[in-house]
Design a protein around this motif. Structure first.
Motif, short mmCIF file in Angstrom:
data_model
loop_
_atom_site.label_atom_id
_atom_site.label_comp_id
_atom_site.label_asym_id
_atom_site.label_seq_id
_atom_site.Cartn_x
_atom_site.Cartn_y
_atom_site.Cartn_z
N ALA A 198 1.88 7.12 -6.55
CA ALA A 198 0.80 8.06 -6.87
C ALA A 198 1.04 9.44 -6.26
O ALA A 198 0.18 10.31 -6.36
N ALA A 199 2.20 9.62 -5.65
CA ALA A 199 2.56 10.90 -5.02
C ALA A 199 1.52 11.34 -3.99
O ALA A 199 1.12 12.50 -3.92
N THR A 200 1.07 10.36 -3.19
CA THR A 200 0.11 10.66 -2.13
C THR A 200 0.55 9.92 -0.87
O THR A 200 1.69 9.46 -0.78
N GLN A 217 11.39 2.34 8.09
CA GLN A 217 12.71 2.01 7.57
C GLN A 217 12.78 2.21 6.06
O GLN A 217 13.81 2.64 5.53
N ARG A 218 11.68 1.92 5.38
CA ARG A 218 11.65 2.04 3.92
C ARG A 218 11.19 3.42 3.46
O ARG A 218 11.06 3.67 2.27
N LYS A 219 10.91 4.29 4.43
CA LYS A 219 10.51 5.67 4.14
C LYS A 219 9.31 5.74 3.19
O LYS A 219 9.26 6.54 2.25
N LEU A 220 8.32 4.91 3.47
CA LEU A 220 7.10 4.90 2.66
C LEU A 220 6.05 5.81 3.31
O LEU A 220 6.01 5.96 4.54
N PRO A 221 5.19 6.43 2.50
CA PRO A 221 4.23 7.42 3.02
C PRO A 221 2.99 6.78 3.64
O PRO A 221 1.87 6.89 3.12
N VAL A 222 3.19 6.10 4.76
CA VAL A 222 2.09 5.50 5.51
C VAL A 222 2.16 6.02 6.94
O VAL A 222 3.23 5.99 7.57
N VAL A 223 1.04 6.50 7.45
CA VAL A 223 1.00 7.09 8.79
C VAL A 223 -0.16 6.47 9.57
O VAL A 223 -1.24 6.26 9.03
N ALA A 234 0.83 -1.20 0.00
CA ALA A 234 0.00 0.00 0.00
C ALA A 234 0.87 1.26 0.00
O ALA A 234 0.57 2.24 -0.69
N GLY A 235 1.96 1.22 0.77
CA GLY A 235 2.85 2.37 0.82
C GLY A 235 3.55 2.62 -0.50
O GLY A 235 3.72 3.78 -0.92
#
Length: 258
Positions: free
Chosen positions: A27-29, A58-64, A20-21
Motif C-alpha cells: 500500500a506504499a505506507t 532483515q526483510r526491509k519491511l516498513p514496520v517501526v 502486516a509489513g
C-alpha cells in the motif's frame, strides 16, 4: 490453528508483523507500533517482540516500533536479546530545559489572551524541575488560582499548594500503594538523604541494614519502576519530587525502626 495463533508468541508475532509489513509495503505506507511503559513487558515477551522486529529489519519491511519507558529499559532489552542495542536507538528524553518549560506554560496561556509574569514562570520551572506532567499540573492550578491576567507569583504560590496536594492524592499515592512495607522504608530512607541519586551504602546505613540484605528490595523497586540506577551502586527516584512526598506521607523517624 491459523497463521498467527499457534501458541508460540515468538513465531506468532513474527508472522503477524511480516504479514502486516507486507501489506503496508504493497500500500506504499508504513506501520508504526506505539508502546508506552515498555519496561513493564515481561522479558520473554520483550524477547519475542525484539525477534519479530529483527526479522522485519532483515526483510526491509516498513514496520517501526516507537517505545517509551523508564531508563532501565535499555538494559532490560539487552538482557532479553543481546543484539537489541544494535537494532534500536535509545534517545534519552529527560526534563524540559528551562526555556522549553517556560514556553510550555506561556504559549497556551497567551493563546487565550492571558499573560504570566516572569517571576511566576521562573517559580513554575523551579517547582516542576521541567517534568512535563508537573508543568501541566502547575499550569492548571495557576490558571485556576488567578482571578485576572497576568498570572503572578502569588497565584503560583497558591497553585503550588494545590498542585502538590493533587499529586499526593493521585500521582504519588498510586505508586506508594503498590509498595510493600520494606519497600516503603527503603524509599523513605532515600528521601531522608534528599533527591538523589544515592549510594546503596548510604541507604543501608539509614536503615541500619547490610547492603546485601537490601539488594532484593532495591531490585523489586527497580522492577516496579519506582527507582533506577544511573550508575553502578547508585539509586535514584524515577520521578522528581517523590522524596518530598515520602517525607510527607511517612513523617518523623519511626520508619527507621520499622
Amino acid at each position: 490453528p491459523g497463521l498467527t495463533d499457534n501458541g508460540n508468541l515468538e513465531q506468532d508475532l513474527q508472522a503477524l508483523l511480516v504479514v502486516a509489513g507486507e501489506a503496508a509495503s504493497e500500500a506504499a505506507t508504513a506501520l508504526v507500533v506505539f508502546v508506552d511503559e515498555l519496561q513493564y513487558v515481561q522479558e520473554d515477551e520483550l524477547a519475542s517482540l525484539i525477534t519479530a522486529l529483527h526479522r522485519i529489519a532483515q526483510r526491509k519491511l516498513p514496520v517501526v516500533l516507537v517505545g517509551a519507558g523508564l531508563p532501565q529499559l535499555r538494559a532490560r532489552m539487552g538482557r532479553a536479546k543481546s543484539y537489541a542495542e544494535r537494532l534500536f536507538d535509545f534517545p534519552d528524553v529527560g526534563p524540559l530545559p528551562p526555556e522549553a518549560s517556560r514556553y510550555a506554560i506561556e504559549k497556551p496561556a497567551r493563546d487565550e489572551g492571558v499573560e504570566i509574569t516572569a517571576d511566576a514562570l521562573d517559580r513554575i520551572v523551579t517547582e516542576t524541575q521541567g517534568y512535563p506532567y508537573f508543568l501541566q499540573e502547575w499550569g492548571k492550578h495557576a490558571w485556576d488560582a488567578a482571578d485576572e491576567s497576568p498570572i503572578d507569583l502569588d497565584d503560583v504560590e497558591t497553585a503550588s499548594l494545590t498542585a502538590v496536594a493533587a499529586l499526593d492524592a493521585s500521582f504519588f499515592r498510586v505508586r506508594f500503594d503498590r509498595l510493600t512495607p520494606l519497600e516503603k522504608r527503603y524509599l523513605r530512607a532515600m528521601a531522608e538523604l534528599g533527591a538523589g541519586p544515592h549510594r546503596s551504602g548510604e541507604i543501608s546505613d539509614e536503615l541500619g541494614r547490610a547492603v546485601t540484605s537490601l539488594a532484593p528490595t532495591r531490585n523489586q523497586l527497580i522492577a516496579k519502576g519506582m527507582v533506577w540506577s544511573p550508575g553502578h551502586g547508585d539509586t535514584s527516584f524515577t520521578v522528581p519530587l517523590f522524596d518530598g512526598f515520602m517525607r510527607r506521607i511517612i513523617p518523623g523517624e519511626e520508619w527507621k525502626s520499622g
